[in-house]
Design a protein around this motif. Structure first.
Motif, mmCIF file in Angstrom:
data_model
loop_
_atom_site.group_PDB
_atom_site.id
_atom_site.type_symbol
_atom_site.label_atom_id
_atom_site.label_comp_id
_atom_site.label_asym_id
_atom_site.label_seq_id
_atom_site.Cartn_x
_atom_site.Cartn_y
_atom_site.Cartn_z
ATOM 1 N N LYS A 179 0.813 -1.326 -0.315
ATOM 2 C CA LYS A 179 -0.378 -0.167 -0.296
ATOM 3 C C LYS A 179 0.848 0.848 -0.243
ATOM 4 O O LYS A 179 1.574 1.345 0.626
ATOM 5 C CB LYS A 179 -0.995 0.250 1.128
ATOM 6 N N GLY A 180 0.754 1.522 -0.851
ATOM 7 C CA GLY A 180 0.591 3.263 -0.710
ATOM 8 C C GLY A 180 0.447 4.776 0.045
ATOM 9 O O GLY A 180 -0.926 4.527 0.477
ATOM 10 N N TYR A 181 1.341 5.452 1.087
ATOM 11 C CA TYR A 181 0.292 6.407 1.382
ATOM 12 C C TYR A 181 0.992 8.501 1.597
ATOM 13 O O TYR A 181 1.797 7.930 0.998
ATOM 14 C CB TYR A 181 0.325 6.107 3.236
ATOM 15 N N ARG A 182 -0.255 8.560 1.815
ATOM 16 C CA ARG A 182 -0.361 9.771 1.786
ATOM 17 C C ARG A 182 -1.113 10.771 2.892
ATOM 18 O O ARG A 182 -1.220 10.462 3.485
ATOM 19 C CB ARG A 182 -0.795 10.564 0.179
ATOM 20 N N VAL A 183 0.280 12.110 3.209
ATOM 21 C CA VAL A 183 -0.610 13.080 4.176
ATOM 22 C C VAL A 183 -0.514 14.157 3.761
ATOM 23 O O VAL A 183 0.411 15.006 3.596
ATOM 24 C CB VAL A 183 0.826 12.838 5.163
ATOM 25 N N LYS A 184 -1.331 14.740 3.664
ATOM 26 C CA LYS A 184 -1.692 16.152 3.545
ATOM 27 C C LYS A 184 -1.367 16.586 2.147
ATOM 28 O O LYS A 184 -0.570 17.223 2.104
ATOM 29 C CB LYS A 184 -1.405 17.053 4.778
ATOM 30 N N ASP A 185 -1.656 16.085 1.101
ATOM 31 C CA ASP A 185 -1.586 15.782 0.186
ATOM 32 C C ASP A 185 -0.037 15.895 -0.353
ATOM 33 O O ASP A 185 0.678 16.263 -1.504
ATOM 34 C CB ASP A 185 -1.841 17.156 -0.927
ATOM 35 N N ARG A 186 1.142 14.977 0.215
ATOM 36 C CA ARG A 186 2.074 15.094 -0.445
ATOM 37 C C ARG A 186 2.591 13.594 0.331
ATOM 38 O O ARG A 186 2.078 12.600 1.450
ATOM 39 C CB ARG A 186 3.033 15.039 1.312
ATOM 40 N N MET A 187 3.184 13.199 -0.612
ATOM 41 C CA MET A 187 3.149 11.572 -0.704
ATOM 42 C C MET A 187 4.208 11.081 0.399
ATOM 43 O O MET A 187 5.232 11.869 0.349
ATOM 44 C CB MET A 187 3.830 10.946 -1.631
ATOM 45 N N LEU A 188 3.855 9.826 1.409
ATOM 46 C CA LEU A 188 4.461 9.566 2.185
ATOM 47 C C LEU A 188 5.576 8.376 1.140
ATOM 48 O O LEU A 188 6.382 7.930 2.338
ATOM 49 C CB LEU A 188 4.468 8.930 3.534
ATOM 50 N N ARG A 189 4.560 7.385 0.751
ATOM 51 C CA ARG A 189 5.717 6.114 0.153
ATOM 52 C C ARG A 189 4.189 5.805 -0.687
ATOM 53 O O ARG A 189 2.922 5.750 -0.794
ATOM 54 C CB ARG A 189 5.465 4.462 1.023
ATOM 55 N N TYR A 190 4.589 5.767 -1.846
ATOM 56 C CA TYR A 190 4.019 5.282 -3.404
ATOM 57 C C TYR A 190 3.538 3.947 -3.099
ATOM 58 O O TYR A 190 4.458 2.394 -2.372
ATOM 59 C CB TYR A 190 5.276 5.225 -4.091
ATOM 60 N N ALA A 191 2.163 3.467 -3.515
ATOM 61 C CA ALA A 191 2.135 2.850 -3.634
ATOM 62 C C ALA A 191 2.704 1.051 -4.314
ATOM 63 O O ALA A 191 2.866 1.870 -6.119
ATOM 64 C CB ALA A 191 0.626 2.615 -4.409
#
Length: 199
Positions: A179-191
């Motif tokens: 899984k990928g994740y983002r925080v407030k429109d900034r990518m934290l980790r690409y899926a």
């Protein structure tokens, strides 16, 4: 000689001339200053008034400009400080969430590996509850999952590591490997995904 001594005695007996203090009457005549003359000397001329007013106006303008610059500098400082604090907070949140993602991955793998276990198993339900609580806490900090099967490949949020032939459109996500994740429109980790290959 006797005559000289008598003269000296008489001189000593005579009272010495008293020195009288000098009075105002004995001073040389000075023209007394009238009140009108004193007022004329004390009052500045219109030119002096004008010059003094110009100086005061100039000083006022300088002090006003200095005060306005100081106020603008302070407002800019407050704005920069608030922005720096907000950025530092957001950076701290992102770093914390990034450090917790491997734990979330492992909990999801543990649940996926427990496919043969009964649903009522206390160990499995405990892992599920832990994952749920962590997910809720991380969502409150702004974490959003990214990458789902069936969506079109987007290089801004997907990392394609595999291609496979299928029946869908080319570039469609066939499987999400991580899984990928983002925080407030900034990518934290690409899926990490597997996508449909172009035919």
């Amino acid at each position: 000689m006797a005559k000289k001594q008598d003269e000296q005695k008489t001189k000593e007996q005579q009272p010495a001339e008293e020195t009288k203090p000098v009075t105002d009457e004995q001073l040389p005549d000075e023209e007394p200053q009238t009140e009108d003359a004193m007022e004329e000397e004390a009052q500045p001329t219109p030119e002096e008034w004008k010059k003094a007013l110009e100086t005061a106006v100039k000083q006022r303008d300088e002090y006003l400009a200095m005060a306005q610059r100081a106020q603008a500098d302070y407002q800019n400082f407050k704005r920069r400080n608030a922005a720096t604090r907000a950025d530092a907070y957001d950076d701290g949140v992102r770093e914390t969430l990034a450090a917790l993602l491997p734990t979330v991955d492992n909990l999801e793998r543990a649940i996926a590996a427990a496919t043969g276990m009964p649903e009522e198993d206390p160990m499995l339900s405990g892992v599920r509850m832990t994952l749920k609580q962590m997910g809720e806490a991380m969502n409150r900090l702004g974490l959003e999952p990214v990458g789902e099967v069936g969506e079109h490949f987007d290089p801004d949020k997907h990392n394609a590591v595999m291609r496979a032939e299928g029946e869908g459109e080319p570039g469609t996500v066939l499987e999400v490997l991580q899984k990928g994740y983002r925080v407030k429109d900034r990518m934290l980790r690409y899926a990490m995904v597997k996508i449909e290959a172009e035919s």
